[in-house]
Design a protein around this motif. Structure first.
Motif, PDB file in Angstrom:
ATOM      1  N   HIS A  84       0.833  -1.203   0.000  1.00 36.63           N
ATOM      2  CA  HIS A  84       0.000   0.000   0.000  1.00 36.63           C
ATOM      3  C   HIS A  84       0.869   1.255   0.000  1.00 36.63           C
ATOM      4  O   HIS A  84       2.068   1.197   0.266  1.00 36.63           O
ATOM      5  N   LEU A  85       0.215   2.390  -0.240  1.00 38.85           N
ATOM      6  CA  LEU A  85       0.918   3.681  -0.183  1.00 38.85           C
ATOM      7  C   LEU A  85       1.582   3.890   1.173  1.00 38.85           C
ATOM      8  O   LEU A  85       2.661   4.459   1.260  1.00 38.85           O
ATOM      9  N   SER A  86       0.944   3.410   2.235  1.00 43.49           N
ATOM     10  CA  SER A  86       1.490   3.592   3.582  1.00 43.49           C
ATOM     11  C   SER A  86       2.774   2.787   3.813  1.00 43.49           C
ATOM     12  O   SER A  86       3.490   3.017   4.777  1.00 43.49           O
ATOM     13  N   ASP A  87       3.101   1.857   2.908  1.00 40.87           N
ATOM     14  CA  ASP A  87       4.331   1.069   3.032  1.00 40.87           C
ATOM     15  C   ASP A  87       5.551   1.803   2.482  1.00 40.87           C
ATOM     16  O   ASP A  87       6.673   1.336   2.631  1.00 40.87           O
ATOM     17  N   ILE A  88       5.344   2.944   1.835  1.00 41.97           N
ATOM     18  CA  ILE A  88       6.453   3.721   1.284  1.00 41.97           C
ATOM     19  C   ILE A  88       7.122   4.493   2.412  1.00 41.97           C
ATOM     20  O   ILE A  88       6.459   5.201   3.169  1.00 41.97           O
ATOM     21  N   VAL A  89       8.429   4.331   2.542  1.00 46.25           N
ATOM     22  CA  VAL A  89       9.187   5.106   3.539  1.00 46.25           C
ATOM     23  C   VAL A  89       9.509   6.448   2.902  1.00 46.25           C
ATOM     24  O   VAL A  89      10.202   6.525   1.895  1.00 46.25           O
ATOM     25  N   LEU A  90       8.975   7.511   3.496  1.00 42.21           N
ATOM     26  CA  LEU A  90       9.099   8.848   2.921  1.00 42.21           C
ATOM     27  C   LEU A  90      10.258   9.624   3.527  1.00 42.21           C
ATOM     28  O   LEU A  90      10.504   9.527   4.732  1.00 42.21           O
ATOM     29  N   PRO A  91      10.946  10.421   2.719  1.00 42.47           N
ATOM     30  CA  PRO A  91      11.964  11.317   3.263  1.00 42.47           C
ATOM     31  C   PRO A  91      11.288  12.368   4.151  1.00 42.47           C
ATOM     32  O   PRO A  91      10.085  12.628   4.010  1.00 42.47           O
ATOM     33  N   GLU A  92      12.056  12.992   5.004  1.00 41.60           N
ATOM     34  CA  GLU A  92      11.517  14.010   5.905  1.00 41.60           C
ATOM     35  C   GLU A  92      10.957  15.178   5.098  1.00 41.60           C
ATOM     36  O   GLU A  92      11.538  15.619   4.114  1.00 41.60           O
ATOM     37  N   GLY A  93       9.776  15.652   5.506  1.00 39.16           N
ATOM     38  CA  GLY A  93       9.153  16.797   4.846  1.00 39.16           C
ATOM     39  C   GLY A  93       8.297  16.435   3.647  1.00 39.16           C
ATOM     40  O   GLY A  93       7.766  17.318   2.982  1.00 39.16           O
ATOM     41  N   VAL A  94       8.134  15.137   3.354  1.00 38.39           N
ATOM     42  CA  VAL A  94       7.358  14.700   2.188  1.00 38.39           C
ATOM     43  C   VAL A  94       6.132  13.933   2.665  1.00 38.39           C
ATOM     44  O   VAL A  94       6.230  13.072   3.533  1.00 38.39           O
ATOM     45  N   GLU A  95       4.969  14.264   2.106  1.00 36.67           N
ATOM     46  CA  GLU A  95       3.720  13.570   2.436  1.00 36.67           C
ATOM     47  C   GLU A  95       3.097  13.027   1.150  1.00 36.67           C
ATOM     48  O   GLU A  95       3.224  13.637   0.099  1.00 36.67           O
ATOM     49  N   ILE A  96       2.397  11.912   1.277  1.00 37.92           N
ATOM     50  CA  ILE A  96       1.626  11.390   0.141  1.00 37.92           C
ATOM     51  C   ILE A  96       0.238  12.012   0.228  1.00 37.92           C
ATOM     52  O   ILE A  96      -0.425  11.938   1.268  1.00 37.92           O
ATOM     53  N   VAL A  97      -0.194  12.633  -0.860  1.00 36.19           N
ATOM     54  CA  VAL A  97      -1.444  13.393  -0.879  1.00 36.19           C
ATOM     55  C   VAL A  97      -2.635  12.524  -0.497  1.00 36.19           C
ATOM     56  O   VAL A  97      -3.472  12.916   0.313  1.00 36.19           O
ATOM     57  N   ALA A  98      -2.737  11.322  -1.052  1.00 39.73           N
ATOM     58  CA  ALA A  98      -3.886  10.449  -0.786  1.00 39.73           C
ATOM     59  C   ALA A  98      -3.993  10.098   0.703  1.00 39.73           C
ATOM     60  O   ALA A  98      -5.096  10.016   1.246  1.00 39.73           O
ATOM     61  N   LEU A  99      -2.857   9.905   1.377  1.00 42.70           N
ATOM     62  CA  LEU A  99      -2.882   9.519   2.795  1.00 42.70           C
ATOM     63  C   LEU A  99      -3.318  10.664   3.701  1.00 42.70           C
ATOM     64  O   LEU A  99      -3.735  10.428   4.834  1.00 42.70           O
ATOM     65  N   ARG A 100      -3.249  11.888   3.211  1.00 47.24           N
ATOM     66  CA  ARG A 100      -3.721  13.035   3.997  1.00 47.24           C
ATOM     67  C   ARG A 100      -5.237  13.002   4.138  1.00 47.24           C
ATOM     68  O   ARG A 100      -5.800  13.635   5.028  1.00 47.24           O
ATOM     69  N   ARG A 101      -5.905  12.274   3.251  1.00 49.79           N
ATOM     70  CA  ARG A 101      -7.373  12.190   3.268  1.00 49.79           C
ATOM     71  C   ARG A 101      -7.888  11.124   4.233  1.00 49.79           C
ATOM     72  O   ARG A 101      -9.082  10.967   4.387  1.00 49.79           O
ATOM     73  N   GLY A 102      -7.001  10.325   4.803  1.00 52.10           N
ATOM     74  CA  GLY A 102      -7.403   9.306   5.760  1.00 52.10           C
ATOM     75  C   GLY A 102      -7.034   7.904   5.326  1.00 52.10           C
ATOM     76  O   GLY A 102      -6.577   7.674   4.202  1.00 52.10           O
ATOM     77  N   GLU A 103      -7.240   6.940   6.229  1.00 51.86           N
ATOM     78  CA  GLU A 103      -6.871   5.547   5.988  1.00 51.86           C
ATOM     79  C   GLU A 103      -7.647   4.915   4.833  1.00 51.86           C
ATOM     80  O   GLU A 103      -7.173   3.973   4.208  1.00 51.86           O
ATOM     81  N   ASP A 104      -8.842   5.417   4.565  1.00 49.43           N
ATOM     82  CA  ASP A 104      -9.650   4.871   3.468  1.00 49.43           C
ATOM     83  C   ASP A 104      -8.992   5.093   2.106  1.00 49.43           C
ATOM     84  O   ASP A 104      -9.369   4.452   1.128  1.00 49.43           O
ATOM     85  N   HIS A 105      -8.039   5.990   2.029  1.00 51.19           N
ATOM     86  CA  HIS A 105      -7.381   6.320   0.762  1.00 51.19           C
ATOM     87  C   HIS A 105      -6.000   5.676   0.632  1.00 51.19           C
ATOM     88  O   HIS A 105      -5.220   6.066  -0.232  1.00 51.19           O
ATOM     89  N   ASP A 106      -5.722   4.685   1.475  1.00 50.59           N
ATOM     90  CA  ASP A 106      -4.442   3.971   1.420  1.00 50.59           C
ATOM     91  C   ASP A 106      -4.520   2.919   0.317  1.00 50.59           C
ATOM     92  O   ASP A 106      -4.801   1.754   0.554  1.00 50.59           O
ATOM     93  N   GLN A 107      -4.277   3.346  -0.913  1.00 47.56           N
ATOM     94  CA  GLN A 107      -4.457   2.497  -2.082  1.00 47.56           C
ATOM     95  C   GLN A 107      -3.360   1.448  -2.195  1.00 47.56           C
ATOM     96  O   GLN A 107      -2.234   1.655  -1.766  1.00 47.56           O
ATOM     97  N   GLY A 108      -3.712   0.346  -2.848  1.00 47.52           N
ATOM     98  CA  GLY A 108      -2.734  -0.680  -3.162  1.00 47.52           C
ATOM     99  C   GLY A 108      -1.855  -0.218  -4.316  1.00 47.52           C
ATOM    100  O   GLY A 108      -2.333   0.397  -5.268  1.00 47.52           O
ATOM    101  N   ILE A 109      -0.552  -0.508  -4.231  1.00 50.65           N
ATOM    102  CA  ILE A 109       0.366  -0.118  -5.307  1.00 50.65           C
ATOM    103  C   ILE A 109       0.999  -1.341  -5.970  1.00 50.65           C
ATOM    104  O   ILE A 109       1.740  -1.216  -6.933  1.00 50.65           O
ATOM    105  N   GLY A 110       0.688  -2.532  -5.442  1.00 49.92           N
ATOM    106  CA  GLY A 110       1.199  -3.773  -6.019  1.00 49.92           C
ATOM    107  C   GLY A 110       0.838  -4.944  -5.138  1.00 49.92           C
ATOM    108  O   GLY A 110       0.378  -4.765  -4.007  1.00 49.92           O
ATOM    109  N   TYR A 111       1.058  -6.164  -5.649  1.00 48.79           N
ATOM    110  CA  TYR A 111       0.717  -7.343  -4.853  1.00 48.79           C
ATOM    111  C   TYR A 111       1.656  -8.498  -5.193  1.00 48.79           C
ATOM    112  O   TYR A 111       2.219  -8.572  -6.274  1.00 48.79           O
ATOM    113  N   CYS A 112       1.785  -9.392  -4.232  1.00 47.91           N
ATOM    114  CA  CYS A 112       2.641 -10.582  -4.369  1.00 47.91           C
ATOM    115  C   CYS A 112       1.715 -11.773  -4.635  1.00 47.91           C
ATOM    116  O   CYS A 112       0.717 -11.951  -3.960  1.00 47.91           O
TER     117      CYS A 112
END
Length: 194
Positions: A158-186
């Protein structure tokens, strides 16, 4: 981060006919908007096309050399020809070092071969190639790495699995947990032993 320079000249003529004439001369019409009044520009088509092939061009702060003066911009939108490798129009947005920008940054999936799922013949399918981030221009990352070393069979990244550098936010995650989209699967390929 690489420094990309785009050479441009101001243009007064606007409209479909003027844009068509520019394209026949090998130029790409464009516009710069943002902190100041919008400015119509034209860019040499072959130079822009060469820059578009460079890694990191879309997620970098660009130096726009406009009539001898430099401005810091980002690519906001490109209109391309549907069947030819030609850019028809470019939108640039001016950058203010004190204001955050939204921009798409490429995702780089790494370390899948180190995961236990990979050792059991699993595969990873990426569902997203970019993520929209919000940050100050000085904090803009060239890419975002997604570490897959701990992914399990059947697990979704998911988007929440991305380790972000300091000062960087993912726009979708600012909208809440419901917007934690899948970015790939095993997954286990057909015929693989489970």
């Amino acid at each position: 981060m690489k420094n990309f320079v785009v050479n441009a000249v101001s243009r007064e003529d606007q409209g479909k006919g003027a844009s068509r004439r520019l394209r026949h001369q090998g130029m790409v019409p464009g516009i710069i908007y943002g902190t100041d009044t919008p400015k119509a520009v034209s860019v040499i088509g072959k130079d822009l096309y060469r820059l578009l092939l460079e890694d990191g061009f879309y997620s970098s702060i660009l130096t726009l050399n406009l009539d001898g003066q430099e401005e810091k911009v980002i690519i906001k939108d490109l209109q391309r020809h549907p069947s030819k490798p030609v850019c028809l129009h470019a939108d640039f947005q001016r950058i203010d070092d004190t204001k955050k920008i939204k921009i798409q940054v490429p995702l780089n999936f790494v370390n899948f071969e180190k995961s236990s799922a990979s050792k059991n013949a699993a595969k990873f399918a990426a569902e997203a190639s970019t993520a929209e981030v919000l940050c100050l221009p000085k904090d803009l990352p060239e890419i975002l790495e997604v570490d897959l070393s701990r992914i399990e069979m059947g697990q979704i990244a998911h988007l929440s699995d991305i380790v972000l550098p300091e000062g960087v936010e993912i726009v979708a995650l600012r909208r809440g947990e419901d917007h934690d989209q899948g970015i790939g699967y095993c997954y286990a390929p057909r015929g693989a032993k489970k």
